[in-house]
Design an enzyme around this catalytic site. Structure first.
Site, PDB file in Angstrom:
ATOM      1  N   ASP A  13       0.789  -1.253   0.000  1.00  0.00           N
ATOM      2  CA  ASP A  13       0.000   0.000   0.000  1.00  0.00           C
ATOM      3  C   ASP A  13       0.820   1.302   0.000  1.00  0.00           C
ATOM      4  O   ASP A  13       0.489   2.241   0.756  1.00  0.00           O
ATOM      5  CB  ASP A  13      -0.958   0.022   1.203  1.00  0.00           C
ATOM      6  CG  ASP A  13      -1.997  -1.102   1.169  1.00  0.00           C
ATOM      7  OD1 ASP A  13      -1.945  -1.930   0.258  1.00  0.00           O
ATOM      8  OD2 ASP A  13      -2.853  -1.141   2.074  1.00  0.00           O
ATOM      9  N   LYS A 111      -7.013  -4.956  -2.926  1.00  0.00           N
ATOM     10  CA  LYS A 111      -7.804  -5.527  -1.818  1.00  0.00           C
ATOM     11  C   LYS A 111      -8.738  -4.483  -1.247  1.00  0.00           C
ATOM     12  O   LYS A 111      -8.535  -3.289  -1.446  1.00  0.00           O
ATOM     13  CB  LYS A 111      -6.858  -6.044  -0.735  1.00  0.00           C
ATOM     14  CG  LYS A 111      -5.967  -4.940  -0.194  1.00  0.00           C
ATOM     15  CD  LYS A 111      -4.904  -5.455   0.723  1.00  0.00           C
ATOM     16  CE  LYS A 111      -4.042  -4.332   1.228  1.00  0.00           C
ATOM     17  NZ  LYS A 111      -4.768  -3.273   1.936  1.00  0.00           N
ATOM     18  N   CYS A 156      -2.102  -2.643   7.523  1.00  0.00           N
ATOM     19  CA  CYS A 156      -1.983  -3.562   6.390  1.00  0.00           C
ATOM     20  C   CYS A 156      -0.689  -4.370   6.396  1.00  0.00           C
ATOM     21  O   CYS A 156      -0.679  -5.528   5.977  1.00  0.00           O
ATOM     22  CB  CYS A 156      -2.184  -2.801   5.092  1.00  0.00           C
ATOM     23  SG  CYS A 156      -3.902  -2.218   4.969  1.00  0.00           S
TER      24      CYS A 156
END
Ligand code: VGL
Ligand code: ZN
Length: 208
Positions: A13, A111, A156
């Site tokens: 990310d 995701k 994450c």
């Protein structure tokens, strides 16, 4: 450690909305870009993830009447932190950080696409049932060890590292190529949980 063919660099990310200028800024998030670009040169296989939410996503505080960012709500799958609207599919904020090298990545996993379910983890959504397919893809490529970096350490990155361990991969987090958000002690808690699960913590300089 010296990266082998069975090692994967998993970049979590590194997106505009998690940078200082973004919608959900991770303190010092920009600082991971340089180290991650250097790390990518050392691995044969690189995978990138993107948080990739629809506009009506359940994790956005503004989709809940009377709720504010960083509050927690109870959802069918458990407690969910509410966030400022971030990483909306196709928006500039969902793009990779400018300056992040992306050419060497053979796999990009998106995701958090289900409006009703968040997914901090690159492997398993927050319902703990829906799989992204990443574990299978890595096994088919003969990957046995994952080296994680990116944003955010306590969400994450940690959830992905814990699920990587649970899926049977050797798992390493590069401590100086991650940054955390730290909501109510979440950063210390994430490191403790990773350590207890057998996730190894190293510095980028130890990878050569
Ligand atoms: C993340 C909060 C919400 C992350 C994603 O990438 O760590 N954190 N969505
Ligand atoms: Zn998100």
């Amino acid at each position: 450690m010296t990266p082998a063919a069975s090692d994967l660099l998993l970049v979590i990310d590194v997106q505009v909305d998690f940078l200082t200028c973004g919608a959900l800024p991770v303190p010092q998030g920009d600082a991971v870009v340089g180290p991650i670009n250097a790390l990518q040169q050392k691995f044969r296989t690189v995978a990138l993830t993107q948080d990739w939410h629809p506009a009506d996503h359940v994790s956005f505080a503004d989709n809940h009447v009377g709720r504010a960012p960083f509050e927690t709500v109870a959802l069918p799958y458990g407690a969910q932190v509410l966030w400022p609207r971030h990483c909306v599919q196709g928006s500039p904020g969902a793009g990779f950080a400018p300056g992040l090298a992306t050419d060497r990545a053979s796999l990009v996993i998106r995701k958090g696409l289900d409006p009703r379910v968040d997914s901090y983890s690159a492997f398993l959504e927050a319902d703990r049932a829906t799989r992204t397919g990443l574990a299978g893809a890595l096994r088919e490529r003969g990957i046995t060890r994952l080296v994680l970096c990116g944003l955010a350490t306590d969400f994450c990155v940690a959830w992905s590292a814990l699920d990587a361990r649970a899926a049977g991969f050797d798992t390493v987090v590069v401590a100086d190529a991650v940054r955390g958000i730290d909501v109510d002690g979440s950063l210390a808690q994430a490191w403790a949980r990773m350590e207890a699960a057998g996730v190894r913590r190293i510095a980028a300089a130890e990878i050569g």
